[in-house]
Design a protein around this motif. Structure first.
Motif, short mmCIF file in Angstrom:
data_model
loop_
_atom_site.label_atom_id
_atom_site.label_comp_id
_atom_site.label_asym_id
_atom_site.label_seq_id
_atom_site.Cartn_x
_atom_site.Cartn_y
_atom_site.Cartn_z
N PRO A 212 0.79 -1.24 0.00
CA PRO A 212 0.00 0.00 0.00
C PRO A 212 0.82 1.28 0.00
CG PRO A 212 -1.04 -1.61 1.42
CD PRO A 212 0.27 -2.21 0.99
N ASP A 213 1.82 1.39 0.86
CA ASP A 213 2.58 2.63 0.93
C ASP A 213 3.39 2.86 -0.35
OD1 ASP A 213 3.38 4.99 2.46
OD2 ASP A 213 5.35 4.08 2.53
N GLU A 214 3.91 1.80 -0.92
CA GLU A 214 4.64 1.93 -2.18
C GLU A 214 3.73 2.46 -3.29
OE1 GLU A 214 6.58 -1.61 -3.43
OE2 GLU A 214 7.67 -1.89 -1.53
N VAL A 215 2.55 1.87 -3.39
CA VAL A 215 1.62 2.26 -4.45
C VAL A 215 1.16 3.69 -4.27
CG1 VAL A 215 -0.62 1.79 -5.52
CG2 VAL A 215 0.85 -0.12 -4.81
N SER A 216 0.78 4.05 -3.05
CA SER A 216 0.27 5.41 -2.82
C SER A 216 1.34 6.45 -3.07
CB SER A 216 -0.29 5.53 -1.41
OG SER A 216 0.69 5.26 -0.43
N ARG A 217 2.56 6.22 -2.61
CA ARG A 217 3.64 7.19 -2.84
C ARG A 217 3.93 7.35 -4.32
NH1 ARG A 217 6.48 8.91 1.62
NH2 ARG A 217 6.08 7.79 3.56
N HIS A 218 3.93 6.25 -5.05
CA HIS A 218 4.25 6.30 -6.47
C HIS A 218 3.17 7.04 -7.25
CE1 HIS A 218 6.73 4.46 -9.78
NE2 HIS A 218 5.70 4.91 -10.46
N LEU A 219 1.92 6.70 -7.01
CA LEU A 219 0.83 7.32 -7.75
C LEU A 219 0.66 8.79 -7.39
CD1 LEU A 219 -1.95 4.55 -7.74
CD2 LEU A 219 -0.20 5.00 -9.48
N LEU A 220 0.74 9.10 -6.11
CA LEU A 220 0.48 10.48 -5.69
C LEU A 220 1.63 11.42 -6.03
CD1 LEU A 220 -1.87 9.06 -4.31
CD2 LEU A 220 -1.53 10.57 -2.34
N ALA A 221 2.80 10.88 -6.29
CA ALA A 221 3.92 11.73 -6.71
C ALA A 221 3.80 12.14 -8.17
CB ALA A 221 5.24 11.00 -6.48
N SER A 222 2.95 11.46 -8.92
CA SER A 222 2.85 11.73 -10.36
C SER A 222 1.93 12.91 -10.64
CB SER A 222 2.31 10.50 -11.09
OG SER A 222 2.03 10.81 -12.43
N PRO A 223 2.35 13.81 -11.53
CA PRO A 223 1.47 14.92 -11.92
C PRO A 223 0.28 14.46 -12.76
CG PRO A 223 3.47 14.93 -13.24
CD PRO A 223 3.67 13.90 -12.18
N ILE A 224 0.31 13.22 -13.24
CA ILE A 224 -0.81 12.70 -14.02
C ILE A 224 -2.06 12.61 -13.17
CG2 ILE A 224 -1.68 10.63 -15.22
CD1 ILE A 224 1.19 10.18 -16.20
N ILE A 225 -1.89 12.20 -11.91
CA ILE A 225 -3.04 12.06 -11.01
C ILE A 225 -3.49 13.44 -10.55
CG2 ILE A 225 -3.81 11.17 -8.77
CD1 ILE A 225 -3.44 9.04 -10.94
N ARG A 226 -4.80 13.71 -10.71
CA ARG A 226 -5.35 15.01 -10.34
C ARG A 226 -6.23 14.94 -9.08
NH1 ARG A 226 -5.54 18.30 -14.95
NH2 ARG A 226 -3.70 17.84 -16.22
N LYS A 227 -6.66 13.74 -8.71
CA LYS A 227 -7.54 13.60 -7.55
C LYS A 227 -7.26 12.29 -6.84
CE LYS A 227 -12.37 12.70 -6.31
NZ LYS A 227 -12.44 13.40 -5.02
N VAL A 228 -7.40 12.31 -5.53
CA VAL A 228 -7.22 11.11 -4.71
C VAL A 228 -8.52 10.85 -3.95
CG1 VAL A 228 -5.90 10.02 -2.86
CG2 VAL A 228 -4.78 11.65 -4.40
N SER A 229 -9.00 9.62 -4.03
CA SER A 229 -10.18 9.21 -3.28
C SER A 229 -9.79 8.02 -2.40
CB SER A 229 -11.31 8.81 -4.24
OG SER A 229 -12.44 8.37 -3.51
N PHE A 230 -10.02 8.14 -1.11
CA PHE A 230 -9.58 7.12 -0.16
C PHE A 230 -10.67 6.82 0.85
CE2 PHE A 230 -7.75 6.22 4.09
CZ PHE A 230 -7.13 5.01 3.82
N THR A 231 -10.86 5.55 1.13
CA THR A 231 -11.71 5.09 2.23
C THR A 231 -10.87 4.21 3.12
OG1 THR A 231 -13.72 5.17 0.88
CG2 THR A 231 -13.79 3.83 2.87
N GLY A 232 -10.79 4.55 4.40
CA GLY A 232 -9.98 3.76 5.31
C GLY A 232 -9.76 4.48 6.62
N SER A 233 -8.70 4.14 7.30
CA SER A 233 -8.45 4.66 8.64
C SER A 233 -8.04 6.13 8.60
CB SER A 233 -7.35 3.85 9.33
OG SER A 233 -6.09 4.13 8.74
#
Length: 480
Positions: A212-233
């Motif tokens: 999880p931490d690897e995926v989130s750091r990689h995706l959120l560091a990219s300028p391609i991603i414009r929005k983050v949607s998360f359900t969890g703690s």
């Protein structure tokens, strides 16, 4: 439904760039929580896989945002039809890997279909405004898709959570990289497959799994991603908000709760007991809006506790695939140890265990429905969400006292109250600091109603028109 359904458990994989990837250098073992048996090995994404998903989402967004809304609606309607047609198969898969009863996973699958149908139509109502200007000039306010979305879904609703993460952005014209929980991958695969079979273009949806931490750091560091949607703690949500801040991404956060239940002495006692026993047993209490902190008015406290304990602790616990099961196992073994620690702490603090309080013998992650009475506010269960089948009960005397106790925590996702007095219902509904309030009901989710919290339970909303607007940006155009 029998365990024959296990034979139909699919080969696990990720969907990236229009291809199913069923092998990788790393994998995660998926386990049936009712038996402890291995269901399959899930491939986990490498950095190269995530880069491919990002580039695919970028391509998909360029195509999908230009697709007429009527065509997007057709895809969502057809995906909804396919989910309904496949409900028995999908429900069995979800029960196998998450544990909840087959009746619950059927309802969940149908709710996912209903959400797709709702957004298929709601996308057609993305209205803007024409501002009043002098003749020969125009000022327009329009709404456009925000862009590629990175969406993270937990394991507790393995079909509906992915549907929530996909329905609104696809309706809005966005592409999505979905990372569901590694514990329940096949359910999310089934939702994605329905969209693919419904004609969703290749790159509009990417499905990845990984650390999880690897995926989130990689995706959120990219300028391609414009929005983050998360359900969890709440803890993980705060971490993702910090990551998103570096590139100023829009966020929707549906975080942890600790739902209070205020039970007044004028409630319909029989109906209240039945409603709360069913609501608390749903998914073995592994629900972010599960009623947990029970505040019962003095005059009916003893009667409520006796009736609720008898009803709740009398539920049949077993394999969710068996038709007579009323509550399934906890989703993973770490929840068992968490329940034991919470009950042990409550007893040390002076609470009484009136029913349950232990795991069942034999294989599987089965914990008994548990009722704790006279629970002091210092007990862990009154401060940290148990996320399991534990009901903690305390007394109150006045409305003001109940409001103070209900609102004292930094969470505000869901809250409940039971009363037959209309004036009292209005007062408590207004006073509770919560994104959602149920009066004489524990049902809070509906396709056309926003779902989300306040305070440290998050911000933004999923479902309803609000969920669609969260996937759109506003642009003002002035023309002279």
């Amino acid at each position: 439904m029998t365990l024959d359904a296990q034979a139909a458990y699919p080969r696990l994989g990720m969907y990236i760039g229009g291809q199913w990837i069923t092998s990788a250098d790393r994998s995660h073992r998926v386990v049936n929580p009712a038996t402890g048996e291995t269901l399959g090995e899930l491939p986990l994404a490498s950095a190269a896989n995530l880069d491919e998903a990002l580039h695919g989402a970028e391509r998909g967004f360029r195509q999908w945002r230009a697709t007429p809304v009527a065509e997007r609606a057709l895809v969502l309607h057809e995906a909804a039809r396919l989910l309904r047609a496949r409900v028995d198969h999908i429900a069995a898969i979800a029960t196998l890997e998450e544990g909840k009863t087959i009746a619950e996973t059927r309802i969940e699958t149908m709710a996912c279909a209903g959400l797709f149908d709702f957004y298929a139509e709601e996308a057609k109502r993305t209205y803007g405004r024409v501002l009043v200007r002098p003749a020969g000039t125009r000022s327009l306010v329009v709404h456009e898709p925000v862009g590629p979305v990175a969406a993270f879904a937990p394991w507790n609703f393995p079909v509906h959570n992915p549907g929530r993460k996909l329905g609104a952005p696809i309706a809005a014209g966005c592409s999505v990289i979905l990372k569901p929980a590694e514990e329940t991958p096949a359910s999310a695969m089934a939702v994605v497959q329905a969209l693919i079979d419904a004609g969703c273009p290749t790159d509009v949806v990417q499905l990845v799994f990984g650390v999880p931490d690897e995926v989130s750091r990689h995706l959120l560091a990219s300028p391609i991603i414009r929005k983050v949607s998360f359900t969890g703690s709440t803890a993980v949500g705060k971490h993702l908000i910090r990551l998103a801040a570096d590139t100023v991404k829009r966020t929707t956060m549906e975080l942890g709760g600790h739902a209070p239940v205020v039970i007044f002495d004028d409630c319909d006692l029989e109906r209240t007991v039945e409603t709360l026993a069913i609501g608390k047993s749903r998914n073995a209490g592994q629900v972010c809006v599960s009623p947990t902190r029970f505040y019962v008015q003095d005059a009916i406290h003893d009667r409520f506790v006796a009736a609720f304990t008898q009803r709740y602790c009398g539920l049949k616990v077993g394999n969710g695939l068996h038709a007579d099961t009323q509550m399934g196992p906890l989703a993973n073994s770490r929840r068992i140890s968490a329940m034991a620690e919470i009950v042990g702490d409550a007893e040390v603090q002076g609470a009484r265990v009136l029913g349950g309080g232990a795991r069942n013998d034999g294989p599987g992650n089965f914990w008994q429905p548990t009722v704790l009475a006279d629970v002091p506010l210092t007990a862990r269960v009154m401060n940290d969400e148990p996320f399991g089948p534990i009901a903690a009960i305390a007394r109150f005397r006045t409305l003001d006292e109940a409001v103070d106790q209900a609102n004292r925590l930094p969470f505000g996702l869901a809250a409940f109250a039971f009363t037959e007095n209309a004036r009292q219902a209005n007062l408590i509904a207004d006073a509770l600091e919560s994104g959602m309030v149920g009066i004489n009901t524990t049902g809070l989710a509906a396709a056309d109603a926003p779902f989300g919290g306040v305070k440290q339970s998050g911000h933004g909303a999923e479902d309803g028109p609000e969920g669609l607007m969260a996937c759109l940006v506003t642009k003002t155009i002035h023309q002279v």
